[in-house]
Design a protein around this motif. Sequence first.
Motif, mmCIF file in Angstrom:
data_model
loop_
_atom_site.group_PDB
_atom_site.id
_atom_site.type_symbol
_atom_site.label_atom_id
_atom_site.label_comp_id
_atom_site.label_asym_id
_atom_site.label_seq_id
_atom_site.Cartn_x
_atom_site.Cartn_y
_atom_site.Cartn_z
ATOM 1 N N ALA A 85 16.934 60.306 -20.039
ATOM 2 C CA ALA A 85 18.074 61.045 -20.594
ATOM 3 C C ALA A 85 17.707 62.496 -20.869
ATOM 4 O O ALA A 85 18.495 63.414 -20.604
ATOM 5 C CB ALA A 85 18.560 60.364 -21.869
ATOM 6 N N LEU A 86 16.505 62.728 -21.396
ATOM 7 C CA LEU A 86 16.069 64.096 -21.663
ATOM 8 C C LEU A 86 15.929 64.883 -20.363
ATOM 9 O O LEU A 86 16.325 66.051 -20.287
ATOM 10 C CB LEU A 86 14.744 64.086 -22.424
ATOM 11 C CG LEU A 86 14.828 63.646 -23.888
ATOM 12 C CD1 LEU A 86 13.437 63.379 -24.446
ATOM 13 C CD2 LEU A 86 15.545 64.699 -24.724
ATOM 14 N N ARG A 87 15.361 64.251 -19.341
ATOM 15 C CA ARG A 87 15.237 64.934 -18.049
ATOM 16 C C ARG A 87 16.614 65.355 -17.535
ATOM 17 O O ARG A 87 16.810 66.493 -17.102
ATOM 18 C CB ARG A 87 14.560 64.028 -17.032
ATOM 19 C CG ARG A 87 14.376 64.701 -15.661
ATOM 20 C CD ARG A 87 13.964 63.723 -14.570
ATOM 21 N NE ARG A 87 12.855 62.891 -14.967
ATOM 22 C CZ ARG A 87 12.927 61.586 -15.144
ATOM 23 N NH1 ARG A 87 14.094 60.962 -14.962
ATOM 24 N NH2 ARG A 87 11.878 60.894 -15.506
ATOM 25 N N PHE A 88 17.567 64.438 -17.569
ATOM 26 C CA PHE A 88 18.911 64.737 -17.076
ATOM 27 C C PHE A 88 19.537 65.877 -17.878
ATOM 28 O O PHE A 88 20.146 66.796 -17.317
ATOM 29 C CB PHE A 88 19.792 63.490 -17.174
ATOM 30 C CG PHE A 88 21.160 63.663 -16.583
ATOM 31 C CD1 PHE A 88 21.398 63.362 -15.256
ATOM 32 C CD2 PHE A 88 22.216 64.136 -17.353
ATOM 33 C CE1 PHE A 88 22.668 63.531 -14.700
ATOM 34 C CE2 PHE A 88 23.479 64.307 -16.815
ATOM 35 C CZ PHE A 88 23.710 64.007 -15.481
ATOM 36 N N ALA A 89 19.388 65.842 -19.199
ATOM 37 C CA ALA A 89 19.982 66.877 -20.051
ATOM 38 C C ALA A 89 19.372 68.244 -19.758
ATOM 39 O O ALA A 89 20.093 69.251 -19.639
ATOM 40 C CB ALA A 89 19.789 66.515 -21.525
ATOM 41 N N PHE A 90 18.055 68.312 -19.640
ATOM 42 C CA PHE A 90 17.407 69.601 -19.386
ATOM 43 C C PHE A 90 17.721 70.119 -17.994
ATOM 44 O O PHE A 90 17.937 71.326 -17.808
ATOM 45 C CB PHE A 90 15.896 69.482 -19.603
ATOM 46 C CG PHE A 90 15.473 69.689 -21.033
ATOM 47 C CD1 PHE A 90 15.024 70.914 -21.472
ATOM 48 C CD2 PHE A 90 15.535 68.643 -21.949
ATOM 49 C CE1 PHE A 90 14.641 71.110 -22.790
ATOM 50 C CE2 PHE A 90 15.154 68.824 -23.267
ATOM 51 C CZ PHE A 90 14.703 70.066 -23.697
ATOM 52 N N GLU A 91 17.760 69.249 -16.992
ATOM 53 C CA GLU A 91 18.113 69.685 -15.640
ATOM 54 C C GLU A 91 19.536 70.237 -15.599
ATOM 55 O O GLU A 91 19.797 71.264 -14.959
ATOM 56 C CB GLU A 91 17.973 68.521 -14.661
ATOM 57 C CG GLU A 91 16.537 68.125 -14.368
ATOM 58 C CD GLU A 91 16.432 66.885 -13.502
ATOM 59 O OE1 GLU A 91 15.312 66.593 -13.030
ATOM 60 O OE2 GLU A 91 17.464 66.197 -13.308
ATOM 61 N N THR A 92 20.440 69.558 -16.289
ATOM 62 C CA THR A 92 21.833 70.008 -16.316
ATOM 63 C C THR A 92 21.969 71.332 -17.044
ATOM 64 O O THR A 92 22.663 72.245 -16.590
ATOM 65 C CB THR A 92 22.720 68.942 -16.982
ATOM 66 O OG1 THR A 92 22.580 67.703 -16.281
ATOM 67 C CG2 THR A 92 24.177 69.358 -16.964
ATOM 68 N N ALA A 93 21.308 71.459 -18.186
ATOM 69 C CA ALA A 93 21.362 72.707 -18.948
ATOM 70 C C ALA A 93 20.771 73.860 -18.154
ATOM 71 O O ALA A 93 21.306 74.979 -18.160
ATOM 72 C CB ALA A 93 20.635 72.537 -20.275
ATOM 73 N N ALA A 94 19.671 73.610 -17.447
ATOM 74 C CA ALA A 94 19.048 74.663 -16.651
ATOM 75 C C ALA A 94 19.987 75.134 -15.550
ATOM 76 O O ALA A 94 20.089 76.340 -15.274
ATOM 77 C CB ALA A 94 17.737 74.157 -16.050
ATOM 78 N N ALA A 95 20.705 74.206 -14.919
ATOM 79 C CA ALA A 95 21.644 74.572 -13.857
ATOM 80 C C ALA A 95 22.828 75.362 -14.396
ATOM 81 O O ALA A 95 23.413 76.181 -13.683
ATOM 82 C CB ALA A 95 22.139 73.315 -13.140
ATOM 83 N N ARG A 96 23.167 75.157 -15.671
ATOM 84 C CA ARG A 96 24.337 75.802 -16.265
ATOM 85 C C ARG A 96 23.998 77.023 -17.110
ATOM 86 O O ARG A 96 24.912 77.709 -17.587
ATOM 87 C CB ARG A 96 25.076 74.792 -17.151
ATOM 88 C CG ARG A 96 25.618 73.596 -16.405
ATOM 89 C CD ARG A 96 26.303 72.620 -17.331
ATOM 90 N NE ARG A 96 26.903 71.524 -16.583
ATOM 91 C CZ ARG A 96 27.940 70.815 -16.994
ATOM 92 N NH1 ARG A 96 28.482 71.077 -18.175
ATOM 93 N NH2 ARG A 96 28.423 69.841 -16.256
ATOM 94 N N GLY A 97 22.718 77.270 -17.354
ATOM 95 C CA GLY A 97 22.350 78.336 -18.279
ATOM 96 C C GLY A 97 22.762 78.019 -19.700
ATOM 97 O O GLY A 97 23.119 78.909 -20.479
ATOM 98 N N ALA A 98 22.694 76.743 -20.059
ATOM 99 C CA ALA A 98 23.136 76.276 -21.370
ATOM 100 C C ALA A 98 21.935 75.891 -22.231
ATOM 101 O O ALA A 98 20.799 75.804 -21.760
ATOM 102 C CB ALA A 98 24.069 75.078 -21.226
ATOM 103 N N ALA A 99 22.195 75.642 -23.505
ATOM 104 C CA ALA A 99 21.181 75.157 -24.433
ATOM 105 C C ALA A 99 21.272 73.640 -24.532
ATOM 106 O O ALA A 99 22.321 73.041 -24.269
ATOM 107 C CB ALA A 99 21.376 75.781 -25.813
#
Length: 288
Positions: A162-176
């Motif tokens: 879950a953490l991997r998915f969240a960080f990958e998604t945030a990185a793609a979006r420029g989000a926190a």
Amino acid sequence: MTRPITAGVDGTEESLAALDWAAREAVRRGLPLRVVHAWRYAEALAAADRDTQHGWVAQGVADAVRSVAERHPGLAATTDVVEGGAADALAGAAAGAEMLVLGSRGHGPVVGFLLGSVGQQVIAEAARPVVLVRAGDEPAAEAAGRDVVVGQQGGPEDSAAALRFAFETAAARGAAVRVVRAWTLPPVFAYSPGSLRLLDEAGGLEPYEKQALADAVRPWRERFPEVPVAEHVEMGSAGQVLLSAADRAQLMVVGRRAHRTAVGARIGSVAHGVLHHAGCPVAVVPHD
């Protein structure tokens, strides 16, 4: 092997919102989009044979994909019209996907593709993350200022997927990323002598929980140094604590372990509660 982002569509407003969400995510990640529709031949339509009905369905799916492709020039999109049950078709589609994206309706029971046991079966058996999107979801909801919220529990390995998915998604979006860990007072005999020693060294239950969260997040901070991270520890049930952060989330990420019973697969209570009540899209990520 490049995995596509796969969207399940059935013509409903919810599934079209899911298709839009999947297309945006595919563009952000530089991945192809695959669109899947499951259908059954309707013998009651005597005036239309199997091929004719299949043609109607295929045309409807193609029209939906064409509309999305016009908004995202350069997006590589394919369609798959599969005859058979939705649960089997979608679980099979998820196996080869980066993620499976489906529509869900309202603040209550999940319907559409996720009607009753079908939806529960898809989420519980999918080998890849499943994202649920409500009708009315807009790109503006992904704007800066809204976090990708992810639940963390147990040790560093328990929520790694879950953490991997969240960080990958945030990185793609420029989000926190906001990582949330809930804790409750344990029964008096819940901890072993070794655990009690660690608690004593940490200074009590809440510092212990904060340290456990920091330990779990540390590898992902190092892997994604460009992603801002907030760590939140709160006493309460995991579902309630996560839902309290949903209003500030552009995406909620929860892990899940499938539970098998005599009547079929069941997902965990935390994922179940968040799916029913969070207004933002929800990603359910199977544990590694």
